[in-house]
Design a protein around this motif. Structure first.
Motif, PDB file in Angstrom:
ATOM      1  N   CYS A 204       0.860  -1.188   0.000  1.00 37.17           N
ATOM      2  CA  CYS A 204       0.000   0.000   0.000  1.00 37.17           C
ATOM      3  C   CYS A 204       0.894   1.235   0.000  1.00 37.17           C
ATOM      4  CB  CYS A 204      -0.899  -0.014   1.233  1.00 37.17           C
ATOM      5  SG  CYS A 204      -1.826  -1.555   1.408  1.00 37.17           S
ATOM      6  N   THR A 205       0.847   1.975  -1.071  1.00 37.70           N
ATOM      7  CA  THR A 205       1.699   3.145  -1.236  1.00 37.70           C
ATOM      8  C   THR A 205       1.038   4.119  -2.194  1.00 37.70           C
ATOM      9  OG1 THR A 205       3.977   3.842  -1.707  1.00 37.70           O
ATOM     10  CG2 THR A 205       3.062   2.149  -3.144  1.00 37.70           C
ATOM     11  N   SER A 206       1.624   5.280  -2.341  1.00 36.45           N
ATOM     12  CA  SER A 206       1.095   6.270  -3.285  1.00 36.45           C
ATOM     13  C   SER A 206       1.889   6.185  -4.591  1.00 36.45           C
ATOM     14  CB  SER A 206       1.214   7.678  -2.704  1.00 36.45           C
ATOM     15  OG  SER A 206       2.576   8.025  -2.562  1.00 36.45           O
ATOM     16  N   HIS A 207       1.333   6.747  -5.654  1.00 34.16           N
ATOM     17  CA  HIS A 207       2.018   6.762  -6.945  1.00 34.16           C
ATOM     18  C   HIS A 207       3.378   7.451  -6.833  1.00 34.16           C
ATOM     19  CE1 HIS A 207      -1.133   5.056  -9.454  1.00 34.16           C
ATOM     20  NE2 HIS A 207      -2.021   5.808  -8.822  1.00 34.16           N
ATOM     21  N   GLU A 208       3.450   8.493  -6.017  1.00 33.42           N
ATOM     22  CA  GLU A 208       4.682   9.269  -5.882  1.00 33.42           C
ATOM     23  C   GLU A 208       5.817   8.440  -5.261  1.00 33.42           C
ATOM     24  OE1 GLU A 208       1.149  11.452  -6.207  1.00 33.42           O
ATOM     25  OE2 GLU A 208       1.701  10.413  -4.360  1.00 33.42           O
ATOM     26  N   ARG A 209       5.478   7.453  -4.474  1.00 34.33           N
ATOM     27  CA  ARG A 209       6.507   6.670  -3.776  1.00 34.33           C
ATOM     28  C   ARG A 209       6.808   5.339  -4.459  1.00 34.33           C
ATOM     29  NH1 ARG A 209       3.988   7.165   2.159  1.00 34.33           N
ATOM     30  NH2 ARG A 209       2.184   6.546   0.963  1.00 34.33           N
ATOM     31  N   GLN A 210       6.090   5.029  -5.536  1.00 33.88           N
ATOM     32  CA  GLN A 210       6.273   3.740  -6.198  1.00 33.88           C
ATOM     33  C   GLN A 210       7.664   3.577  -6.796  1.00 33.88           C
ATOM     34  OE1 GLN A 210       3.199   2.888  -9.056  1.00 33.88           O
ATOM     35  NE2 GLN A 210       1.651   2.554  -7.487  1.00 33.88           N
ATOM     36  N   ALA A 211       8.167   4.598  -7.468  1.00 33.21           N
ATOM     37  CA  ALA A 211       9.462   4.489  -8.159  1.00 33.21           C
ATOM     38  C   ALA A 211      10.587   4.153  -7.182  1.00 33.21           C
ATOM     39  CB  ALA A 211       9.770   5.770  -8.923  1.00 33.21           C
ATOM     40  N   ALA A 212      10.579   4.775  -6.022  1.00 34.05           N
ATOM     41  CA  ALA A 212      11.635   4.519  -5.035  1.00 34.05           C
ATOM     42  C   ALA A 212      11.605   3.067  -4.574  1.00 34.05           C
ATOM     43  CB  ALA A 212      11.483   5.460  -3.849  1.00 34.05           C
ATOM     44  N   LEU A 213      10.427   2.516  -4.383  1.00 38.61           N
ATOM     45  CA  LEU A 213      10.319   1.112  -3.978  1.00 38.61           C
ATOM     46  C   LEU A 213      10.710   0.177  -5.123  1.00 38.61           C
ATOM     47  CD1 LEU A 213       7.049   1.328  -1.891  1.00 38.61           C
ATOM     48  CD2 LEU A 213       9.279   0.587  -1.030  1.00 38.61           C
ATOM     49  N   GLN A 214      10.323   0.523  -6.345  1.00 37.80           N
ATOM     50  CA  GLN A 214      10.647  -0.318  -7.487  1.00 37.80           C
ATOM     51  C   GLN A 214      12.148  -0.323  -7.773  1.00 37.80           C
ATOM     52  OE1 GLN A 214       7.509   1.513 -10.014  1.00 37.80           O
ATOM     53  NE2 GLN A 214       7.141  -0.614 -10.643  1.00 37.80           N
ATOM     54  N   THR A 215      12.809   0.787  -7.482  1.00 39.60           N
ATOM     55  CA  THR A 215      14.263   0.829  -7.647  1.00 39.60           C
ATOM     56  C   THR A 215      14.935  -0.152  -6.703  1.00 39.60           C
ATOM     57  OG1 THR A 215      14.180   3.139  -8.337  1.00 39.60           O
ATOM     58  CG2 THR A 215      16.289   2.341  -7.507  1.00 39.60           C
TER      59      THR A 215
ATOM     60  N   PRO B 215      -3.720  -0.378  -9.708  1.00 33.93           N
ATOM     61  CA  PRO B 215      -2.395   0.171 -10.005  1.00 33.93           C
ATOM     62  C   PRO B 215      -1.891   1.208  -9.002  1.00 33.93           C
ATOM     63  CG  PRO B 215      -4.009   1.023 -11.552  1.00 33.93           C
ATOM     64  CD  PRO B 215      -4.702  -0.031 -10.734  1.00 33.93           C
ATOM     65  N   LYS B 216      -2.747   1.644  -8.087  1.00 37.06           N
ATOM     66  CA  LYS B 216      -2.278   2.596  -7.071  1.00 37.06           C
ATOM     67  C   LYS B 216      -1.351   1.901  -6.076  1.00 37.06           C
ATOM     68  CE  LYS B 216      -6.343   2.045  -4.097  1.00 37.06           C
ATOM     69  NZ  LYS B 216      -7.436   2.748  -3.455  1.00 37.06           N
ATOM     70  N   TRP B 217      -1.362   0.565  -6.043  1.00 32.14           N
ATOM     71  CA  TRP B 217      -0.509  -0.205  -5.147  1.00 32.14           C
ATOM     72  C   TRP B 217       0.464  -1.045  -5.960  1.00 32.14           C
ATOM     73  CZ3 TRP B 217      -4.721  -2.463  -1.424  1.00 32.14           C
ATOM     74  CH2 TRP B 217      -5.231  -1.426  -0.636  1.00 32.14           C
ATOM     75  N   LEU B 218       1.586  -1.366  -5.340  1.00 33.18           N
ATOM     76  CA  LEU B 218       2.563  -2.237  -5.977  1.00 33.18           C
ATOM     77  C   LEU B 218       2.267  -3.687  -5.607  1.00 33.18           C
ATOM     78  CD1 LEU B 218       5.807  -0.147  -5.411  1.00 33.18           C
ATOM     79  CD2 LEU B 218       4.514  -0.432  -7.532  1.00 33.18           C
ATOM     80  N   TYR B 219       2.675  -4.576  -6.485  1.00 35.61           N
ATOM     81  CA  TYR B 219       2.340  -5.991  -6.331  1.00 35.61           C
ATOM     82  C   TYR B 219       3.600  -6.843  -6.429  1.00 35.61           C
ATOM     83  CZ  TYR B 219       0.009 -10.453  -7.552  1.00 35.61           C
ATOM     84  OH  TYR B 219      -0.440 -11.749  -7.596  1.00 35.61           O
ATOM     85  N   LEU B 220       3.737  -7.745  -5.500  1.00 32.33           N
ATOM     86  CA  LEU B 220       4.797  -8.749  -5.528  1.00 32.33           C
ATOM     87  C   LEU B 220       4.114 -10.095  -5.712  1.00 32.33           C
ATOM     88  CD1 LEU B 220       7.766  -9.647  -5.109  1.00 32.33           C
ATOM     89  CD2 LEU B 220       7.221  -9.833  -2.663  1.00 32.33           C
ATOM     90  N   PRO B 221       4.126 -10.633  -6.940  1.00 32.80           N
ATOM     91  CA  PRO B 221       3.458 -11.913  -7.159  1.00 32.80           C
ATOM     92  C   PRO B 221       4.242 -13.057  -6.519  1.00 32.80           C
ATOM     93  CG  PRO B 221       4.561 -11.202  -9.170  1.00 32.80           C
ATOM     94  CD  PRO B 221       4.724 -10.095  -8.159  1.00 32.80           C
ATOM     95  N   GLU B 222       3.528 -14.061  -6.075  1.00 32.20           N
ATOM     96  CA  GLU B 222       4.161 -15.231  -5.477  1.00 32.20           C
ATOM     97  C   GLU B 222       5.125 -15.900  -6.445  1.00 32.20           C
ATOM     98  OE1 GLU B 222       2.436 -19.424  -4.565  1.00 32.20           O
ATOM     99  OE2 GLU B 222       1.869 -18.118  -2.895  1.00 32.20           O
TER     100      GLU B 222
END
Length: 136
Positions: free
Chosen positions: A63-74, A86-93
């Motif tokens: 659960c995060t905002s669009h603005e913080r997604q890039a930092a987590l994806q990096t 799409p407002k949240w990031l997903y880690l598939p099993e």
């Protein structure tokens, strides 16, 4: 003839319960069911959602905002915007490093990383019915 009572069914553990267990001793920890998934709240913020359904609902939603997604994806290459939420990031099993990445995300949530967590919208109260009821 008397029917025999069956003992209550044992509660089956959630597929990802082992992931949120390290958070459960936090004084602000709350676990809520949400559309068949389990959402973890810390300090009143929804931080992670664990879904054990069929793809694309089998893994961890961050659960995060669009603005913080890039930092987590990096930091976590396996995270992608959820295809339906799409407002949240997903880690598939199915991600190669699912267990290691999920464990790290839980640790970040525990440390209150500012990139993780959203303040949920307050629930709307049901309006009282305006229809008049007839007395019989």
């Amino acid at each position: 003839m008397l029917k025999s009572r069956q003992p209550p069914a044992a509660r089956l553990p959630h597929r990802y319960e082992w992931l949120w267990e390290p958070l459960a001793d936090d004084a602000t920890f709350v676990l809520r069911s949400m559309f068949g998934a389990r959402a973890v709240y810390l300090d009143g913020k929804m931080v992670l959602c664990f879904s054990a359904g069929e793809e694309p609902w089998r893994g961890v939603l961050v659960c995060t905002s669009h603005e913080r997604q890039a930092a987590l994806q990096t930091e976590f290459a396996a995270l992608t915007p959820h295809p339906i939420l799409p407002k949240w990031l997903y880690l598939p099993e199915t991600a190669d490093a699912f267990e290691a990445t999920a464990t790290k995300l839980v640790a970040l949530a525990r440390r209150r990383d500012p990139r993780i967590g959203i303040t949920p919208q307050p629930r709307k109260r049901k309006k009282p019915s305006t229809k008049l009821r007839l007395k019989r």
